[in-house]
Design a protein around this motif. Structure first.
Motif, PDB file in Angstrom:
ATOM      1  N   GLY A  10       3.625  54.741 -11.851  1.00 26.38           N
ATOM      2  CA  GLY A  10       3.778  54.985 -13.269  1.00 26.38           C
ATOM      3  C   GLY A  10       3.345  53.803 -14.095  1.00 26.38           C
ATOM      4  N   VAL A  12       4.478  50.630 -16.446  1.00 31.65           N
ATOM      5  CA  VAL A  12       5.601  49.714 -16.622  1.00 31.65           C
ATOM      6  C   VAL A  12       5.106  48.460 -17.332  1.00 31.65           C
ATOM      7  CG1 VAL A  12       5.260  48.621 -14.364  1.00 31.65           C
ATOM      8  CG2 VAL A  12       7.534  48.595 -15.417  1.00 31.65           C
ATOM      9  N   GLN A  13       5.978  47.831 -18.074  1.00 31.83           N
ATOM     10  CA  GLN A  13       5.617  46.584 -18.736  1.00 31.83           C
ATOM     11  C   GLN A  13       5.661  45.423 -17.747  1.00 31.83           C
ATOM     12  OE1 GLN A  13       8.239  46.163 -22.136  1.00 31.83           O
ATOM     13  NE2 GLN A  13       6.720  47.097 -23.483  1.00 31.83           N
ATOM     14  N   GLY A  16       8.527  44.148 -15.231  1.00 33.10           N
ATOM     15  CA  GLY A  16       9.349  45.268 -14.815  1.00 33.10           C
ATOM     16  C   GLY A  16       9.256  45.546 -13.327  1.00 33.10           C
ATOM     17  N   SER A  17       9.895  46.643 -12.916  1.00 32.81           N
ATOM     18  CA  SER A  17       9.967  47.001 -11.503  1.00 32.81           C
ATOM     19  C   SER A  17       9.615  48.468 -11.289  1.00 32.81           C
ATOM     20  CB  SER A  17      11.384  46.756 -10.963  1.00 32.81           C
ATOM     21  OG  SER A  17      11.745  45.393 -11.048  1.00 32.81           O
ATOM     22  N   LEU A  18       9.113  48.751 -10.119  1.00 28.06           N
ATOM     23  CA  LEU A  18       8.880  50.112  -9.657  1.00 28.06           C
ATOM     24  C   LEU A  18       9.187  50.164  -8.169  1.00 28.06           C
ATOM     25  CD1 LEU A  18       5.481  51.197 -11.282  1.00 28.06           C
ATOM     26  CD2 LEU A  18       7.732  52.149 -11.796  1.00 28.06           C
ATOM     27  N   ASN A  84       8.909  44.118  -7.847  1.00 30.32           N
ATOM     28  CA  ASN A  84       9.595  43.447  -8.952  1.00 30.32           C
ATOM     29  C   ASN A  84       8.663  42.446  -9.621  1.00 30.32           C
ATOM     30  OD1 ASN A  84      11.981  44.815  -8.211  1.00 30.32           O
ATOM     31  ND2 ASN A  84      12.565  43.176  -6.811  1.00 30.32           N
ATOM     32  N   THR A  91      -1.926  46.167 -11.332  1.00 31.64           N
ATOM     33  CA  THR A  91      -2.419  47.496 -11.680  1.00 31.64           C
ATOM     34  C   THR A  91      -3.443  47.959 -10.645  1.00 31.64           C
ATOM     35  OG1 THR A  91      -2.036  47.213 -14.043  1.00 31.64           O
ATOM     36  CG2 THR A  91      -3.727  48.809 -13.378  1.00 31.64           C
ATOM     37  N   VAL A 115      -0.342  52.858 -10.333  1.00 28.25           N
ATOM     38  CA  VAL A 115       0.581  51.907 -10.955  1.00 28.25           C
ATOM     39  C   VAL A 115      -0.186  51.173 -12.053  1.00 28.25           C
ATOM     40  CG1 VAL A 115       1.916  49.794 -10.630  1.00 28.25           C
ATOM     41  CG2 VAL A 115       2.013  51.608  -8.906  1.00 28.25           C
ATOM     42  N   VAL A 117       0.416  48.298 -15.049  1.00 28.20           N
ATOM     43  CA  VAL A 117       1.310  47.298 -15.606  1.00 28.20           C
ATOM     44  C   VAL A 117       0.703  46.781 -16.903  1.00 28.20           C
ATOM     45  CG1 VAL A 117       2.551  45.146 -15.188  1.00 28.20           C
ATOM     46  CG2 VAL A 117       1.996  46.646 -13.268  1.00 28.20           C
TER      47      VAL A 117
END
Length: 119
Positions: A10, A12-13, A16-18, A84, A91, A115, A117
């Protein structure tokens, strides 16, 4: 039919974490080396992390050490990648893979999960 299916990608800034998941079906991968790779736009696919069947040995590419953690649940035939402190350079499309030869050849691949970022 053997399948590896990734999920959890997804937008995320930075910072952040995924958590990515890779579920296997069609056969058991309990004894297989499991790994994650990624491919950024305009770049070749690169190794990110791997984990042995017991979970006792893990490897990471230098750029993710201390930020990413690979783990597996053999009962669920699933491998995870906790990411993390994400950076824009993380990305990429992330792929999971399975190897029956200790990583000299990766026999099965997932379709990838994106992903992104943002900075």
């Amino acid at each position: 039919q053997v399948q590896l299916v990734e999920s959890g990608g997804g937008l995320v800034q930075a910072g952040g974490s995924l958590r990515l998941s890779c579920a296997a079906s069609g056969r058991t991968f309990r004894t297989y080396l499991r790994g994650w790779f990624r491919q950024a736009p305009g770049k070749e696919r690169e190794f990110v992390a791997s984990i042995t069947w017991s979970g006792g040995n893990t490897r990471y590419t230098d750029s993710v050490k201390g930020r990413f953690t690979i783990s597996r649940d053999n009962a669920k035939n699933t491998v995870y990648l906790q990411m993390n402190s994400l950076k824009p350079e993380d990305t990429a499309v992330y792929y999971c893979a399975a190897s029956d030869s200790g990583g000299s050849r990766w026999d099965y691949w997932g379709q990838g999960t994106q992903v992104i970022v943002s900075s």
